[in-house]
Design a protein around this motif. Structure first.
Motif, PDB file in Angstrom:
ATOM      1  N   HIS A  32      11.212   3.760  10.941  1.00 37.88           N
ATOM      2  CA  HIS A  32      11.026   2.620   9.924  1.00 37.88           C
ATOM      3  C   HIS A  32      10.063   1.614  10.361  1.00 37.88           C
ATOM      4  O   HIS A  32       9.041   1.295   9.645  1.00 37.88           O
ATOM      5  CB  HIS A  32      12.522   1.818   9.623  1.00 37.88           C
ATOM      6  CG  HIS A  32      13.305   2.727   8.828  1.00 37.88           C
ATOM      7  ND1 HIS A  32      14.167   3.630   9.202  1.00 37.88           N
ATOM      8  CD2 HIS A  32      13.083   2.769   7.343  1.00 37.88           C
ATOM      9  CE1 HIS A  32      14.894   4.372   8.199  1.00 37.88           C
ATOM     10  NE2 HIS A  32      14.155   3.784   6.998  1.00 37.88           N
ATOM     11  N   TYR A  33      10.068   1.321  11.778  1.00 35.94           N
ATOM     12  CA  TYR A  33       9.179   0.377  12.412  1.00 35.94           C
ATOM     13  C   TYR A  33       7.810   1.136  12.325  1.00 35.94           C
ATOM     14  O   TYR A  33       6.491   0.395  12.105  1.00 35.94           O
ATOM     15  CB  TYR A  33       9.394  -0.018  13.635  1.00 35.94           C
ATOM     16  CG  TYR A  33      10.977  -0.491  13.746  1.00 35.94           C
ATOM     17  CD1 TYR A  33      11.280  -1.586  12.977  1.00 35.94           C
ATOM     18  CD2 TYR A  33      11.611  -0.293  15.103  1.00 35.94           C
ATOM     19  CE1 TYR A  33      12.577  -2.129  12.896  1.00 35.94           C
ATOM     20  CE2 TYR A  33      13.130  -0.898  15.232  1.00 35.94           C
ATOM     21  CZ  TYR A  33      13.561  -1.687  14.252  1.00 35.94           C
ATOM     22  OH  TYR A  33      14.680  -2.329  14.092  1.00 35.94           O
ATOM     23  N   GLU A  34       7.736   2.357  12.526  1.00 35.32           N
ATOM     24  CA  GLU A  34       6.200   2.877  12.592  1.00 35.32           C
ATOM     25  C   GLU A  34       5.806   2.941  11.151  1.00 35.32           C
ATOM     26  O   GLU A  34       4.525   2.529  10.965  1.00 35.32           O
ATOM     27  CB  GLU A  34       6.531   4.445  13.140  1.00 35.32           C
ATOM     28  CG  GLU A  34       4.940   5.247  13.053  1.00 35.32           C
ATOM     29  CD  GLU A  34       5.164   6.529  13.477  1.00 35.32           C
ATOM     30  OE1 GLU A  34       3.966   7.144  13.522  1.00 35.32           O
ATOM     31  OE2 GLU A  34       6.040   6.986  14.073  1.00 35.32           O
ATOM     32  N   CYS A  35       6.701   3.388  10.238  1.00 28.38           N
ATOM     33  CA  CYS A  35       6.163   3.439   8.961  1.00 28.38           C
ATOM     34  C   CYS A  35       5.716   1.791   8.282  1.00 28.38           C
ATOM     35  O   CYS A  35       4.783   1.691   7.660  1.00 28.38           O
ATOM     36  CB  CYS A  35       7.211   3.860   7.816  1.00 28.38           C
ATOM     37  SG  CYS A  35       7.122   3.908   6.129  1.00 28.38           S
ATOM     38  N   LEU A  36       6.428   0.942   8.602  1.00 25.40           N
ATOM     39  CA  LEU A  36       5.982  -0.418   8.275  1.00 25.40           C
ATOM     40  C   LEU A  36       4.760  -0.975   8.850  1.00 25.40           C
ATOM     41  O   LEU A  36       3.956  -1.591   8.036  1.00 25.40           O
ATOM     42  CB  LEU A  36       7.186  -1.458   8.806  1.00 25.40           C
ATOM     43  CG  LEU A  36       8.666  -1.251   7.755  1.00 25.40           C
ATOM     44  CD1 LEU A  36       9.630  -2.212   8.415  1.00 25.40           C
ATOM     45  CD2 LEU A  36       8.369  -1.411   6.208  1.00 25.40           C
ATOM     46  N   VAL A  37       4.600  -0.565  10.082  1.00 24.73           N
ATOM     47  CA  VAL A  37       3.403  -1.091  10.897  1.00 24.73           C
ATOM     48  C   VAL A  37       2.084  -0.220   9.979  1.00 24.73           C
ATOM     49  O   VAL A  37       1.053  -1.016   9.758  1.00 24.73           O
ATOM     50  CB  VAL A  37       3.239  -0.603  12.358  1.00 24.73           C
ATOM     51  CG1 VAL A  37       1.842  -0.652  12.753  1.00 24.73           C
ATOM     52  CG2 VAL A  37       4.388  -1.326  13.076  1.00 24.73           C
ATOM     53  N   ALA A  38       2.400   1.046   9.661  1.00 27.61           N
ATOM     54  CA  ALA A  38       1.323   1.842   9.004  1.00 27.61           C
ATOM     55  C   ALA A  38       1.023   1.015   7.787  1.00 27.61           C
ATOM     56  O   ALA A  38      -0.109   0.986   7.342  1.00 27.61           O
ATOM     57  CB  ALA A  38       1.609   3.157   8.981  1.00 27.61           C
ATOM     58  N   CYS A  39       2.101   0.778   7.037  1.00 22.63           N
ATOM     59  CA  CYS A  39       1.933   0.384   5.627  1.00 22.63           C
ATOM     60  C   CYS A  39       1.450  -1.088   5.438  1.00 22.63           C
ATOM     61  O   CYS A  39       0.543  -1.558   5.049  1.00 22.63           O
ATOM     62  CB  CYS A  39       3.221   0.245   4.877  1.00 22.63           C
ATOM     63  SG  CYS A  39       4.053   1.894   4.416  1.00 22.63           S
ATOM     64  N   ALA A  40       1.677  -1.866   6.606  1.00 22.13           N
ATOM     65  CA  ALA A  40       1.272  -3.328   7.076  1.00 22.13           C
ATOM     66  C   ALA A  40      -0.315  -3.202   7.090  1.00 22.13           C
ATOM     67  O   ALA A  40      -1.151  -4.073   6.552  1.00 22.13           O
ATOM     68  CB  ALA A  40       1.998  -3.972   8.080  1.00 22.13           C
ATOM     69  N   ILE A  41      -0.777  -2.315   7.935  1.00 19.72           N
ATOM     70  CA  ILE A  41      -2.316  -2.166   8.292  1.00 19.72           C
ATOM     71  C   ILE A  41      -2.782  -1.545   6.933  1.00 19.72           C
ATOM     72  O   ILE A  41      -4.197  -2.022   6.682  1.00 19.72           O
ATOM     73  CB  ILE A  41      -2.416  -1.038   9.544  1.00 19.72           C
ATOM     74  CG1 ILE A  41      -1.852  -1.756  10.765  1.00 19.72           C
ATOM     75  CG2 ILE A  41      -3.788  -0.907   9.393  1.00 19.72           C
ATOM     76  CD1 ILE A  41      -1.823  -0.605  11.800  1.00 19.72           C
ATOM     77  N   CYS A  42      -2.339  -0.903   5.962  1.00 20.10           N
ATOM     78  CA  CYS A  42      -2.843  -0.372   4.823  1.00 20.10           C
ATOM     79  C   CYS A  42      -3.098  -1.686   3.892  1.00 20.10           C
ATOM     80  O   CYS A  42      -4.155  -1.775   3.332  1.00 20.10           O
ATOM     81  CB  CYS A  42      -1.963   0.704   4.380  1.00 20.10           C
ATOM     82  SG  CYS A  42      -2.669   1.389   2.751  1.00 20.10           S
ATOM     83  N   VAL A  43      -2.043  -2.511   3.689  1.00 18.34           N
ATOM     84  CA  VAL A  43      -2.158  -3.680   2.919  1.00 18.34           C
ATOM     85  C   VAL A  43      -3.373  -4.557   3.641  1.00 18.34           C
ATOM     86  O   VAL A  43      -4.173  -5.129   2.454  1.00 18.34           O
ATOM     87  CB  VAL A  43      -0.828  -4.621   3.104  1.00 18.34           C
ATOM     88  CG1 VAL A  43      -1.088  -5.756   2.147  1.00 18.34           C
ATOM     89  CG2 VAL A  43       0.062  -3.669   2.410  1.00 18.34           C
ATOM     90  N   VAL A  44      -3.612  -4.600   4.963  1.00 18.12           N
ATOM     91  CA  VAL A  44      -4.504  -5.370   5.313  1.00 18.12           C
ATOM     92  C   VAL A  44      -5.768  -5.046   5.077  1.00 18.12           C
ATOM     93  O   VAL A  44      -6.804  -5.630   4.753  1.00 18.12           O
ATOM     94  CB  VAL A  44      -4.399  -5.673   6.831  1.00 18.12           C
ATOM     95  CG1 VAL A  44      -5.623  -6.320   7.664  1.00 18.12           C
ATOM     96  CG2 VAL A  44      -3.140  -6.395   7.199  1.00 18.12           C
TER      97      VAL A  44
END
Length: 542
Positions: A32-44
């Motif tokens: 979940h942490y990896e998924c959230l980091v990837a999604c956060a970068i995508c939003v950025v």
């Protein structure tokens, strides 16, 4: 972090398990942490593409000799691209999967941004910005769904709110990157067409993480909720087992769920059959059209008109005046330098476009970048504060107050007499309008029943982009003639949106939902389900 024993005891593992329970039993940890980091970068990266024109085009305008009207149409090209793909990516994501769409669109957009960095004429720039807008419609429509479909129900709303803060943070990171890159003394050519200058280097730095992120999504799995919805329960279960193993460090076979319930579908049963991609897309498109028709019938017609109009006025401001604020900073600064003993006024700035200035510099003024950094910090702090406050007040309070502040701030720009005043007012305008934009998305989710919630968001954002496009056309045509006119146009629109915020139905707000709203919402959902056009629930179109 594994699921607790109490959670397991409360779930009957002898029977097929519902998806919400199944995802909860995977625990919460490394995956979940990896998924959230990837999604956060995508939003950025999504925020980068939305705000990048404010930093690259003042320099590009000088280097390529562009008029302000041409800059306006470059912004419009990006917005038209986003509008044209508002529904396309949702349909494709339902037909091909979330991961496929995210991976493909990010890799293509990174390639287009690299191509943009070597463009030497306005036609090439316009085409590339249109494609940027078209491709960024994918993560803009899908990334929140992708991130949310991996979350246990109790964390879903918090995760989505946190993701919204990353979009705001991109407006802080953009000027910081500009501060580091645009003042560099980098100017050389390779052959007769390949030119490297600071603003082009800036684009390359924006494209690199986007390309890396596209490759990262190859590693991440497809949404198991999507797979379950289209009848691929075994594939969904395999992914859940792997998530459990990554989180707990145990063997995938130790995952306690042996079979998933197929009762919780998000698309029609027909979609799980072995249709081809084209036929599946056509069937989803038919349901999208049926859902859109529901938005323009009672009891949803009033809410559709209200939310679309408010979003139009909001994005007319935040992606109109908001994208032109750095240009106003430049003109305030230049007028003060050329006329140190005169009083500055907005009406005098029309004669100071970059092209008309004989001391044209293709870099970006450091003081302007500092001002936009202040704006980003203010927006981030305000977003965090309002995110907390929104849980304590009626759902219409935050957009009403923020739109009012934005309207008053934009009105006051005409009477500004110094660059410092301009910065203060710009910080208030940008922060309040971004928060209002985020909170209005929450209003749409709150007001519309889940049957049509996804398509409602798509429609509201489509109308909002029309407002942004209209605003940029007005700014582009009038900034070099009567720049006070578009500023007053923004003020009038935003204040109109403020007035309309007052009419948001309070009976559907979070404050009321604890008492009566859930009954009202369910009644609307039942009435929609019984309509011949809508036969099942679909919450994932957007």
């Amino acid at each position: 972090m594994g699921a607790s024993d109490n959670q397991r005891k409360s779930i009957n593992l002898e029977e097929p398990v519902g998806f919400d329970d199944a995802i909860t039993l995977t625990g919460y940890g490394k995956f979940h942490y990896e998924c959230l980091v990837a999604c956060a970068i995508c939003v950025v990266t999504l925020g980068f593409q939305n705000g990048i024109t404010s930093y690259i085009f003042p320099a590009a305008q000088c280097e390529l000799g562009l008029e302000s009207s041409q800059l306006g149409f470059l912004n419009v090209a990006f917005l038209i691209g986003g509008m044209s793909s508002s529904f396309f990516w949702g349909i494709l994501a339902d037909a091909k999967g979330r991961k496929y769409v995210l991976m493909t669109s990010l890799l293509l957009d990174a390639s287009i941004t690299l191509l943009l960095s070597v463009c030497n004429n306005v036609i090439c720039l316009t085409i590339c910005r249109f494609l940027n807008g078209f491709l960024m419609g994918a993560p803009g429509s899908i990334i929140f769904s992708y991130a949310g479909e991996f979350q246990p129900p109790k964390l879903l709303s918090g995760i989505i709110c946190a993701a919204g803060l990353f979009f705001t943070s991109s407006w802080l990171l953009l000027p910081i990157l500009a501060w580091a890159i645009l003042p560099l003394n980098v100017h050389f050519t390779i052959g007769s067409w390949f030119i490297i200058s600071p603003w082009r280097l800036y684009l390359i730095f924006i494209a690199i993480p986007e390309g890396i992120l596209g490759l990262w999504f190859i590693r991440l799995p497809e949404s198991p909720k999507y797979l379950l919805a289209v009848g691929k329960a075994e594939e969904a279960l395999d992914i859940l087992r792997n998530i459990f193993a990554a989180n707990s460090g145990k063997d995938p076979d130790d995952y306690p769920v042996k079979k998933l319930s197929t009762n919780e579908t998000i698309v029609k049963e027909d979609y799980s059959k072995d249709y081809g991609t084209l036929e599946k897309a056509i069937r989803i498109l038919q349901e999208v059209w049926n859902q859109i028709k529901c938005l323009f019938k009672s009891p949803l017609l009033y809410m559709t008109f209200l939310t679309c109009t408010i979003m139009f006025t909001n994005m007319f401001g935040v992606f109109g005046l908001g994208l032109w604020l750095p240009e106003l900073f430049i003109r305030f600064q230049r007028y003060a330098e050329l006329h140190p003993n005169e009083t500055i006024s907005v009406s005098k700035l029309a004669t100071l476009s970059v092209v008309k200035n004989q001391t044209c510099d293709a870099t970006f003024d450091l003081s302007v970048i500092q001002n936009t950094v202040f704006m980003g910090i203010t927006s981030l702090i305000t977003s965090g504060f309002c995110g907390y406050i929104s849980t304590k007040v009626s759902i219409k309070t935050v957009p009403f107050v923020c739109m009012l502040m934005g309207g008053l701030a934009s009105t006051s720009i005409y009477w500004l007499r110094s660059a410092t005043q301009n910065v203060i007012v710009a910080c208030i305008f940008q922060a309040s309008m971004i928060v209002a934009n985020m909170s209005l998305s929450g209003v749409v989710v709150e007001l519309f029943p889940t049957n049509v919630g996804g398509i409602a968001i798509c429609l509201v954002m489509f109308i909002g982009r029309m407002g942004a496009m209209t605003s940029n056309i007005v700014f582009g045509l009038l900034m070099d003639k009567h720049c006070e006119i578009p500023i007053f146009a923004v003020a009038i629109n935003v204040l109109l949106g403020t007035l309309l915020c007052w009419f948001i139905p309070t009976s559907k707000t979070k404050e009321k939902s604890r008492k009566t709203s859930s009954i009202d919402r369910r009644a609307i959902e039942i009435s929609l389900v019984t309509m011949p056009e809508i036969k099942t629930e679909n919450t994932e179109v957007s």
